[in-house]
Structure formats: structure tokens, C-alpha cells
Design an enzyme around this catalytic site. Structure first.
Site, PDB file in Angstrom:
ATOM      1  N   ARG A  51      40.032  42.850   1.511  1.00 25.82           N
ATOM      2  CA  ARG A  51      40.259  43.333   0.136  1.00 25.82           C
ATOM      3  C   ARG A  51      41.705  43.772  -0.022  1.00 25.82           C
ATOM      4  O   ARG A  51      42.368  44.099   0.958  1.00 25.82           O
ATOM      5  CB  ARG A  51      39.403  44.561  -0.129  1.00 25.82           C
ATOM      6  CG  ARG A  51      37.967  44.379   0.209  1.00 25.82           C
ATOM      7  CD  ARG A  51      37.267  45.731   0.108  1.00 25.82           C
ATOM      8  NE  ARG A  51      35.953  45.654   0.742  1.00 25.82           N
ATOM      9  CZ  ARG A  51      35.119  46.687   0.838  1.00 25.82           C
ATOM     10  NH1 ARG A  51      35.475  47.873   0.362  1.00 25.82           N
ATOM     11  NH2 ARG A  51      33.957  46.543   1.422  1.00 25.82           N
ATOM     12  N   ASP A  53      43.708  46.691  -2.712  1.00 23.39           N
ATOM     13  CA  ASP A  53      43.410  47.731  -3.695  1.00 23.39           C
ATOM     14  C   ASP A  53      44.046  47.435  -5.049  1.00 23.39           C
ATOM     15  O   ASP A  53      44.907  46.561  -5.167  1.00 23.39           O
ATOM     16  CB  ASP A  53      43.948  49.082  -3.193  1.00 23.39           C
ATOM     17  CG  ASP A  53      43.021  49.719  -2.167  1.00 23.39           C
ATOM     18  OD1 ASP A  53      41.847  49.345  -2.121  1.00 23.39           O
ATOM     19  OD2 ASP A  53      43.504  50.588  -1.421  1.00 23.39           O
ATOM     20  N   ARG A 198      50.211  51.514   3.801  1.00 20.93           N
ATOM     21  CA  ARG A 198      50.753  52.481   2.841  1.00 20.93           C
ATOM     22  C   ARG A 198      50.983  53.841   3.493  1.00 20.93           C
ATOM     23  O   ARG A 198      51.935  54.561   3.140  1.00 20.93           O
ATOM     24  CB  ARG A 198      49.843  52.593   1.624  1.00 20.93           C
ATOM     25  CG  ARG A 198      49.911  51.331   0.745  1.00 20.93           C
ATOM     26  CD  ARG A 198      48.791  51.260  -0.275  1.00 20.93           C
ATOM     27  NE  ARG A 198      48.786  52.439  -1.129  1.00 20.93           N
ATOM     28  CZ  ARG A 198      47.814  52.722  -2.001  1.00 20.93           C
ATOM     29  NH1 ARG A 198      46.777  51.900  -2.113  1.00 20.93           N
ATOM     30  NH2 ARG A 198      47.886  53.792  -2.735  1.00 20.93           N
TER      31      ARG A 198
END
Lengths: 247, 247
Positions: A51, A53, A198
Site C-alpha cells: 500500500r 498512504d 517517513r
């Protein structure tokens, strides 16, 4: 049935992430709708390498799906792009082995993170980079990045609300390149935990502007405590750049 | 009252152009609303160096307005940016002469036009460049561009529905620079007619892929017929880059 693997690119700005969610615009939903049109109303489900975000971009996401059609491989991008919105493009397609799996068969990924390091934000890059107005000590950031290379328990660099148990991953590279007023972080590894890129970038930026020492990264790797790493950098600087497979 | 001149930048993607229109999101409306907030509800009207169309960007648009406030000039961008959406930024401000006029006092403008010249479009540049998949003959385009330099009647390079009578303008430069997979057109002149840059770029692109000769540009300058020039290039490649004044 034929299994088709595609490399796709998308601008994450106007998506609530990759994965289907009720009443949200997602990349997966758009691709499944395009496949449904190409298959004259038949549902086709799509599997991605992983995935992304909301707000996160992809230059080289990999997906697979099954189809009864056996058109020339180069026709798949044309057929799908004709049905897709302009913020998703299928870049290439190939017929894969029947047991190829876009998620389970990945052997590595590359992520990049783009930071505009300038006093003022830039309206043209606001959705495609993070803005940092502080001066950054690149040498210190590179010292800190060096601690991350290799095989470690990255628990400190993983979002707290994750269900994954084994948090050992191997990073092959954490490079920081300077391009005019931008920093480009390039991270390559055998796998990445939720929010790992991140959090790593957020931590390295804190080293860069003097909020923490380079060595604090080593400490976080040892304590495995999320609180010992830095803040999660915002999504709009992040790009899933490429996905590796063994074949 | 004090007259304040500002340099502003905006991403034109989500605007119906610069100028106020009923029920539309425009750059002018956003700035006037920000000024109204800064002035505690008092209406303040704004004048720009000129309009830009829907989808057209500005790196260095110039505006002026009047205010009873005399805060340090550097405070104006901060005060306004705090009230503006993130697709408009005030880059700088200065106190101007009382009779300074952002539109009437311009002595020249620079526009740039960005073309992605690649087989496939790029999701990340779709709002900020025009995409041309054909191979382009840059030398021929530069030959054609050379005819445009100097003082000419640009009637052939002006949208048909314009009310301007005098269509003589002077172009100082029409440069075409290659940056990796992009062409950057740089046009400098003492003034530009409606759609002039987009028609010039559209015509030069037709020269580039062989639809017309370089000399056809000279013909269009002589006949003054809109039909003798090329198609209008799309808005998303165009940037109002800077505006010149005599002071």
C-alpha cells in the site's frame, strides 16, 4: 487465465491512498474500475506490491491481475490508460508466471523522499515535496544515515499501530543527494515497515537542523523505542520508486 | 493611504484564471479576501499587471493595492500568506509611489512555456507542462522563432475575440532551451496580446514536428491572419515569469 504484471505511476495528491476504502477515491479502486471496463463489466481484482498512504506518490509501483484476454503485452497500458484518470498511468505490462505475486515475491524496494530546503515554500512543489525552511547540515545527516545501513530491528522507525511482529529489515542504501534547492533521499532495502521511510527522513531532518545528534539514530536502533526516533515526515515528499523481484 | 506592490506566485491548476468571475475560484478573489481579513472586514481591491487564464501559472505576477496600514514591508507577505490558500504565495512586497500602477506602468514581461517532450505523459507534470509525444526538430523551431524577434503586427498570433486595436508589439527574445526531457520556451517582450504566447508556442511546435515550415511563421506575420498561425498550446505549460517596470 493469464497473469499480467504492470508497472504503474500515480500522483498521490488526490487519493486517499492506494488501498480500497469505502466512499474514498483510491488508486486500487480506479484501476479495478478501469479493468472492469476493459473486461466488459466483469470484476477483476488487483494486487499491488504494497500500500501507499494518502498523498504518497508512486513512480514504479507493481501490480498484478488475471485476465482471460491474451492481447499483445504492449496493448495493456494503452487499453487501461484509456480508462484511467490522468493521475494514474500504466507505464508497462508483461505476462508473468501464473504464480507470480506482486506482494509476496518482492525482493526489495526503493523509496525516494524529496525535500525542498528553502526559506519559502514553492506553490508548484507543494504536493510533490516536503518543505523545510531551516538550514540543514548534510554531513551530519549522512553520518546519521550510515548507522541505518545493514540489518537491524527497525522498531523505533515503525508506526506504533502496526501488527507486523518481525521488525528486522535490511537497508542497502540511505543516500542523500543535493539537487539545487532540493534534497533527495534514496532508500533501498529488502522491505520496509509501516511509515519507516517517513520516520527515517523525519529523524534525519532533525539531525540536520541540530535537534538531535547523528548518534541518536544509533541509540534508537538499540533501544527499539519509537520515542527515540524523530517525527514522521509528511506524505507528499514520498515516492515508491521501484520494486524488485527475483526474475 | 499607502500603495503596496507585491510579487506573487500561484499554481493556476485549481483557479478559473486570475480575474474575478461570479461563482468561480479566482486568484484575485482569494487575494481580495485575504486583504479583507488583514483589514478587519474592510474591502481592498487589487490590480494585477494583467490577467492569466484558467490553468495558467505565475512565478512573478505583480499586483498593487492601497492600505491605511504602514507596517514594515517585509511583514506584508507574512500577513497575507497567513490568510491565503497554499496555491498562492506573496513572495515580496514594497511600498511604491502613490501613482504606481501594476498594469499601466509595465515596460515588459517575460513568459515561459514548459513542454514535456517524451513518448509518455508524466503524472507529476501533467498540470505544469504541456505534453508533446512527437519528436521535435529544435533547430527548425529556433529558425522559426527568429522571425518573431523584433517589432511586428502580431494579429496572426492573437486570439480572434480580442478588443485590442493596436496589435504591434516588440519581442526581445524567443529562446528555446532543452532541459533533459523538457523544452523551455522563454519569451520576453514589451507587451503580449491575448493568447499570444500560447499561439506562438503552438505554431513553433507545429514547425517542430513538420506540420509547417519555419518560413510559415514569417508568412503569418505578413498576412496578419489568425488562420496562418498554429493552434493555441494548452494553458498548463504557461507561466507568467516576471514583469518589468521602469523604476
Amino acid at each position: 487465465m493469464n497473469r499480467i504484471a504492470c508497472i504503474i505511476s500515480y500522483d498521490g495528491t488526490n487519493f486517499s491512498g492506494y488501498q480500497v476504502q469505502p466512499n474514498k477515491r483510491t488508486v486500487q479502486l480506479e484501476i479495478e474500475q478501469a479493468l472492469k471496463r476493459v473486461h466488459k463489466g466483469q470484476e477483476v481484482s488487483v494486487t499491488a506490491s504494497g500500500r501507499t498512504d494518502a498523498g504518497v506518490h508512486a513512480k514504479g509501483q507493481v501490480i498484478h491481475f488475471d485476465s482471460p484476454f491474451r492481447i499483445p503485452a504492449a496493448q495493456w497500458p494503452k487499453a487501461l490508460n484509456a480508462c484511467l484518470p490522468d493521475d494514474i498511468r500504466v507505464l508497462s505490462a508483461r505476462y508473468a508466471e501464473k504464480d507470480f505475486h506482486a506482494r509476496y515475491h518482492t525482493t526489495g524496494k526503493e523509496y525516494r523522499y524529496r525535500v525542498l530546503n528553502a526559506e519559502d515554500p514553492d506553490v508548484f512543489r507543494r504536493h510533490h515535496s516536503a518543505h523545510v525552511s531551516y538550514a540543514l547540515d548534510i554531513d551530519k545527516m549522512r553520518q546519521a544515515a550510515a548507522y541505518l545501513i545493514g540489518t537491524h530491528d527497525f522498531s523505533a522507525f515503525c508506526a506504533a499501530n502496526t501488527s507486523v511482529i518481525d521488525k528486522v529489515r535490511t537497508l542497502y542504501a540511505v543516500d542523500i543527494n543535493v539537487h539545487e534547492d532540493e534534497l533527495h533521499f534514496i532508500l533501498r532495502g529488502n522491505g520496509f515497515l509501516y511509515n519507516m521511510v517517513r520516520i527515517i527522513v523525519g529523524t534525519l531532518l532533525e539531525v540536520g537542523y541540530g535537534k538531535r545528534t547523528a548518534q541518536s539514530v544509533d541509540t534508537a536502533l538499540r533501544t527499539c523505542k519509537r520515542d527515540d526516533a524523530g517525527k514522521t515526515a509528511p506524505p507528499q515528499g514520498l515516492y515508491l520508486w521501484s520494486v524488485q523481484y527475483n526474475d
